[in-house]
Motif scaffolding. Structure first.
Motif, PDB file in Angstrom:
ATOM      1  N   ALA A   1      32.277 -35.456  35.942  1.00 14.85           N
ATOM      2  CA  ALA A   1      33.424 -35.922  36.739  1.00 14.85           C
ATOM      3  C   ALA A   1      32.969 -36.594  38.034  1.00 14.85           C
ATOM      4  O   ALA A   1      33.475 -37.664  38.391  1.00 14.85           O
ATOM      5  N   ALA A   2      32.023 -36.001  38.728  1.00 11.79           N
ATOM      6  CA  ALA A   2      31.536 -36.589  39.982  1.00 11.79           C
ATOM      7  C   ALA A   2      30.863 -37.934  39.728  1.00 11.79           C
ATOM      8  O   ALA A   2      30.973 -38.857  40.535  1.00 11.79           O
ATOM      9  N   GLY A   3      30.187 -38.066  38.587  1.00 11.78           N
ATOM     10  CA  GLY A   3      29.492 -39.300  38.254  1.00 11.78           C
ATOM     11  C   GLY A   3      30.406 -40.479  37.998  1.00 11.78           C
ATOM     12  O   GLY A   3      29.950 -41.623  37.955  1.00 11.78           O
ATOM     13  N   LEU A   4      31.698 -40.234  37.845  1.00 12.08           N
ATOM     14  CA  LEU A   4      32.651 -41.341  37.704  1.00 12.08           C
ATOM     15  C   LEU A   4      32.777 -42.142  38.994  1.00 12.08           C
ATOM     16  O   LEU A   4      33.101 -43.327  38.969  1.00 12.08           O
ATOM     17  N   VAL A   5      32.520 -41.488  40.144  1.00  6.46           N
ATOM     18  CA  VAL A   5      32.754 -42.150  41.425  1.00  6.46           C
ATOM     19  C   VAL A   5      31.523 -42.297  42.305  1.00  6.46           C
ATOM     20  O   VAL A   5      31.520 -43.112  43.228  1.00  6.46           O
ATOM     21  N   GLU A   6      30.470 -41.521  42.029  1.00  4.59           N
ATOM     22  CA  GLU A   6      29.266 -41.614  42.856  1.00  4.59           C
ATOM     23  C   GLU A   6      28.062 -41.094  42.079  1.00  4.59           C
ATOM     24  O   GLU A   6      28.212 -40.304  41.155  1.00  4.59           O
ATOM     25  N   PRO A   7      26.867 -41.536  42.453  1.00  2.00           N
ATOM     26  CA  PRO A   7      25.666 -41.012  41.792  1.00  2.00           C
ATOM     27  C   PRO A   7      25.566 -39.503  42.021  1.00  2.00           C
ATOM     28  O   PRO A   7      25.776 -39.019  43.130  1.00  2.00           O
ATOM     29  N   THR A   8      25.288 -38.784  40.957  1.00  7.00           N
ATOM     30  CA  THR A   8      25.195 -37.334  41.063  1.00  7.00           C
ATOM     31  C   THR A   8      24.174 -36.795  40.070  1.00  7.00           C
ATOM     32  O   THR A   8      23.822 -37.457  39.106  1.00  7.00           O
ATOM     33  N   GLY A   9      23.721 -35.598  40.345  1.00  9.46           N
ATOM     34  CA  GLY A   9      22.760 -34.936  39.473  1.00  9.46           C
ATOM     35  C   GLY A   9      21.338 -35.185  39.924  1.00  9.46           C
ATOM     36  O   GLY A   9      21.052 -36.111  40.675  1.00  9.46           O
ATOM     37  N   MET A  10      20.485 -34.295  39.496  1.00  4.80           N
ATOM     38  CA  MET A  10      19.059 -34.450  39.727  1.00  4.80           C
ATOM     39  C   MET A  10      18.349 -33.717  38.613  1.00  4.80           C
ATOM     40  O   MET A  10      18.905 -32.832  37.980  1.00  4.80           O
ATOM     41  N   GLY A  11      17.167 -34.132  38.349  1.00  6.92           N
ATOM     42  CA  GLY A  11      16.445 -33.469  37.267  1.00  6.92           C
ATOM     43  C   GLY A  11      16.818 -34.024  35.910  1.00  6.92           C
ATOM     44  O   GLY A  11      16.816 -35.226  35.697  1.00  6.92           O
ATOM     45  N   ASP A  12      17.199 -33.123  35.005  1.00  5.04           N
ATOM     46  CA  ASP A  12      17.392 -33.476  33.599  1.00  5.04           C
ATOM     47  C   ASP A  12      18.585 -34.386  33.314  1.00  5.04           C
ATOM     48  O   ASP A  12      18.564 -35.152  32.363  1.00  5.04           O
ATOM     49  N   VAL A  13      19.647 -34.269  34.114  1.00  5.31           N
ATOM     50  CA  VAL A  13      20.858 -35.055  33.855  1.00  5.31           C
ATOM     51  C   VAL A  13      21.328 -35.691  35.159  1.00  5.31           C
ATOM     52  O   VAL A  13      21.504 -35.011  36.165  1.00  5.31           O
TER      53      VAL A  13
ATOM     54  N   TRP B   1      26.087 -41.819  37.087  1.00 13.19           N
ATOM     55  CA  TRP B   1      26.562 -42.669  38.175  1.00 13.19           C
ATOM     56  C   TRP B   1      27.429 -43.794  37.623  1.00 13.19           C
ATOM     57  O   TRP B   1      27.340 -44.123  36.443  1.00 13.19           O
ATOM     58  N   PRO B   2      28.290 -44.365  38.498  1.00 11.25           N
ATOM     59  CA  PRO B   2      29.102 -45.514  38.070  1.00 11.25           C
ATOM     60  C   PRO B   2      28.191 -46.685  37.679  1.00 11.25           C
ATOM     61  O   PRO B   2      27.131 -46.876  38.282  1.00 11.25           O
ATOM     62  N   TRP B   3      28.622 -47.473  36.702  1.00 13.62           N
ATOM     63  CA  TRP B   3      27.778 -48.534  36.143  1.00 13.62           C
ATOM     64  C   TRP B   3      28.691 -49.673  35.725  1.00 13.62           C
ATOM     65  O   TRP B   3      29.594 -49.465  34.921  1.00 13.62           O
ATOM     66  N   SER B   4      28.488 -50.849  36.260  1.00 18.54           N
ATOM     67  CA  SER B   4      29.293 -52.016  35.877  1.00 18.54           C
ATOM     68  C   SER B   4      28.519 -52.851  34.874  1.00 18.54           C
ATOM     69  O   SER B   4      27.313 -53.052  35.028  1.00 18.54           O
ATOM     70  N   THR B   5      29.229 -53.320  33.862  1.00 19.45           N
ATOM     71  CA  THR B   5      28.597 -54.125  32.818  1.00 19.45           C
ATOM     72  C   THR B   5      29.485 -55.334  32.535  1.00 19.45           C
ATOM     73  O   THR B   5      30.663 -55.349  32.922  1.00 19.45           O
ATOM     74  N   PRO B   6      28.966 -56.326  31.845  1.00 17.42           N
ATOM     75  CA  PRO B   6      29.820 -57.445  31.423  1.00 17.42           C
ATOM     76  C   PRO B   6      30.948 -56.985  30.496  1.00 17.42           C
ATOM     77  O   PRO B   6      31.955 -57.656  30.354  1.00 17.42           O
ATOM     78  N   ARG B   7      30.791 -55.816  29.889  1.00 14.62           N
ATOM     79  CA  ARG B   7      31.805 -55.267  28.978  1.00 14.62           C
ATOM     80  C   ARG B   7      32.868 -54.462  29.723  1.00 14.62           C
ATOM     81  O   ARG B   7      33.816 -53.988  29.130  1.00 14.62           O
ATOM     82  N   GLY B   8      32.682 -54.238  31.031  1.00 14.23           N
ATOM     83  CA  GLY B   8      33.643 -53.467  31.809  1.00 14.23           C
ATOM     84  C   GLY B   8      32.981 -52.305  32.518  1.00 14.23           C
ATOM     85  O   GLY B   8      31.758 -52.129  32.465  1.00 14.23           O
ATOM     86  N   ASP B   9      33.803 -51.506  33.194  1.00 13.47           N
ATOM     87  CA  ASP B   9      33.281 -50.368  33.935  1.00 13.47           C
ATOM     88  C   ASP B   9      32.805 -49.286  32.979  1.00 13.47           C
ATOM     89  O   ASP B   9      33.451 -48.995  31.968  1.00 13.47           O
ATOM     90  N   ALA B  10      31.699 -48.684  33.358  1.00 13.00           N
ATOM     91  CA  ALA B  10      31.082 -47.648  32.542  1.00 13.00           C
ATOM     92  C   ALA B  10      30.487 -46.613  33.483  1.00 13.00           C
ATOM     93  O   ALA B  10      30.606 -46.724  34.706  1.00 13.00           O
ATOM     94  N   ILE B  11      29.882 -45.626  32.889  1.00 18.11           N
ATOM     95  CA  ILE B  11      29.026 -44.730  33.659  1.00 18.11           C
ATOM     96  C   ILE B  11      27.655 -44.763  33.003  1.00 18.11           C
ATOM     97  O   ILE B  11      27.527 -45.036  31.811  1.00 18.11           O
ATOM     98  N   ALA B  12      26.651 -44.512  33.812  1.00 21.34           N
ATOM     99  CA  ALA B  12      25.297 -44.378  33.302  1.00 21.34           C
ATOM    100  C   ALA B  12      25.027 -42.889  33.164  1.00 21.34           C
ATOM    101  O   ALA B  12      25.366 -42.101  34.048  1.00 21.34           O
ATOM    102  N   LEU B  13      24.442 -42.517  32.041  1.00 24.30           N
ATOM    103  CA  LEU B  13      24.069 -41.135  31.769  1.00 24.30           C
ATOM    104  C   LEU B  13      22.575 -41.129  31.487  1.00 24.30           C
ATOM    105  O   LEU B  13      22.131 -41.652  30.468  1.00 24.30           O
ATOM    106  N   ALA B  14      21.810 -40.594  32.453  1.00 25.52           N
ATOM    107  CA  ALA B  14      20.352 -40.556  32.319  1.00 25.52           C
ATOM    108  C   ALA B  14      19.937 -39.142  31.951  1.00 25.52           C
ATOM    109  O   ALA B  14      20.280 -38.174  32.639  1.00 25.52           O
ATOM    110  N   LEU B  15      19.204 -39.025  30.846  1.00 26.22           N
ATOM    111  CA  LEU B  15      18.742 -37.730  30.353  1.00 26.22           C
ATOM    112  C   LEU B  15      17.226 -37.703  30.353  1.00 26.22           C
ATOM    113  O   LEU B  15      16.585 -38.665  29.906  1.00 26.22           O
ATOM    114  N   SER B  16      16.655 -36.607  30.841  1.00 21.99           N
ATOM    115  CA  SER B  16      15.198 -36.471  30.899  1.00 21.99           C
ATOM    116  C   SER B  16      14.787 -35.147  30.273  1.00 21.99           C
ATOM    117  O   SER B  16      15.460 -34.129  30.467  1.00 21.99           O
TER     118      SER B  16
END
Length: 143
Positions: free
Chosen positions: A65-77, A80-95
């Protein structure tokens, strides 16, 4: 006749795996929220090969939920909000020790998924739906 409210929310979707050169590959996935596990959401990645294992990640609903509006998380997950030519998205980074992956997910899909999860268990009420006595009894029985 009483109707029972579903205890889970699940959506099937296509996430876009983002390679280091920013090319993308579609990946079948699903997101699941279970009222019996009220703090977490689960993301399952479904391989195209039927012999391959499904990969699953679980992390805090509030992180998503927080990642919809601002970069959040540290470590494994991280989310953050992410804009693309296809429209608004979120980025989900997994480590993990096995590597890193970056996925692009539709922001509107995530918003709808979260709204449906909050209809099951409202934000801030997660602890109300936990049966601590049953959880402790199960933990003690497993000893």
């Amino acid at each position: 006749m009483a109707t029972t409210r579903p205890a889970t929310v699940e959506v099937d979707t296509t996430m876009r795996f983002v390679a280091t050169d920013f090319t993308t590959v579609n990946v079948r996935a699903s997101m699941r929220y279970d009222a019996d596990d009220p703090y977490a959401i689960h993301v399952m990645f479904h391989p195209g090969n039927p012999d391959a294992e499904q990969v699953s990640w679980s992390f805090a609903r509030e992180l998503l939920a927080a990642g919809l509006v601002e970069p959040t998380g540290m470590g494994d997950v991280r989310v953050w909000p992410w804009s693309t030519p296809r429209g608004d998205a979120i980025a989900l980074a997994l480590s993990s020790p096995d590597g890193n992956a970056l996925f692009e997910v539709s922001r509107s899909l995530v918003s709808r998924f979260l709204r449906r999860s909050y209809a099951l268990v409202p934000k801030g009420k997660e602890g109300d739906s936990l049966d601590m006595d049953a959880t402790v009894a199960k933990l003690l029985a497993d000893r």
